[in-house]
Write an enzyme that holds these catalytic residues in place. Sequence first.
Site, mmCIF file in Angstrom:
data_model
loop_
_atom_site.group_PDB
_atom_site.id
_atom_site.type_symbol
_atom_site.label_atom_id
_atom_site.label_comp_id
_atom_site.label_asym_id
_atom_site.label_seq_id
_atom_site.Cartn_x
_atom_site.Cartn_y
_atom_site.Cartn_z
ATOM 1 C CG ASP A 23 -5.191 4.312 6.165
ATOM 2 O OD1 ASP A 23 -4.112 4.509 6.731
ATOM 3 O OD2 ASP A 23 -5.297 3.909 5.000
ATOM 4 C CB SER A 42 -0.944 0.002 1.193
ATOM 5 O OG SER A 42 -0.197 -0.129 2.381
ATOM 6 C CG HIS A 83 -1.067 3.403 5.471
ATOM 7 N ND1 HIS A 83 -2.365 2.960 5.539
ATOM 8 C CD2 HIS A 83 -0.431 2.534 4.655
ATOM 9 C CE1 HIS A 83 -2.494 1.867 4.804
ATOM 10 N NE2 HIS A 83 -1.338 1.585 4.266
#
Lengths: 180, 167
Positions: A123, A57, A96
Amino acid sequence: MGWVGEQIDSIKSLQFRQVLTQAISLGMIVTSALIIWKGLMCVTGSESPVVVVLSGSMEPGFKRGDILFLHMSKDPIRAGEIVVFNVDGREIPIVHRVIKVHERQDTGEVDILTKGDNNFGDDRLLYAHGQLWLQRHHIMGRAVGFLPYVGWVTIIMTEKPIIKYILIGALGLLVITSKE
Amino acid sequence: MHSFVYRANALLTFAVTILALMCAMASLSDNFNSPSPTAEVQVLNINWFQKKPDGDDEVSLTLNISANLQTLFTWNTKQVFVFLAAEYETPKNALNQVSLWDGIIPTKEHAQFWIHTTNKYRFIDQGSNLRGKGFNLTLHWHVMPKTGKMFADKLAMTGFRLPETYR
């Protein structure tokens, strides 16, 4: 066949003291690894100072199998930082980038929203049910550096545990049959 | 002492140590680079500005972003992640940073760019404080290396203001 015979002879000729010495040196190696790991936890202020990237990701920046070095300081969390966090109820940490920050005037607490660079949406789908923001206590550390490919060792050992057992078995055999 | 296993072990340890040293030196070489990036942002249009049913303000903007980030690239740079954030203060929040647009610059050739876009991510406040609000548009960049330490920096452009009424 002669090699196998030799190995069996060497195992039979072991004396008790030798075995004990080898067991202690093995223990020393394991303990020093543990000391280094705990020391790193202290220095970086993070519960897990090194993490392995497990998903794609954050590509092309971080690929699956890279390792990240984390650091957690008391500095406020700002947009753009790459953070590692645990969602309540899930054990796998997620790496992230912070895209939104709202910091309170009075308490200094923050609401944070994260998103993977390679994901289309933010998210919120990954957070716990009904949770819209992350708080500081969810964040385990900021990524400050990285090394490519090194994490594949951990991924292989986790996904195919048989390799872990083979490695430990081979190491154990090596320790027992060595003559020092 | 000279068996295959010992030799393989010594070779492997040496190789890993040298590799680690090379990665550290590659990362250190990034410190010698002194970058001088430039950037400019214009708000071309406020598309709409409303209060949502849940009470939070939301605004949609069209932006023109131009920048030259070529001096950030070194031989050890894998990509530069760049994003534009609106930063402002409200009575309840000391700092709000909302990312409006981001992009990935893979090579030095792509680092001089301009784009014309609406905001990629929604500009939503925590509350209803955006009428007449002055804000900064800050361009942040994050240099991601091939190995080693990551660098981040930013350039703040001040003087933007949202309209006094919804539209």
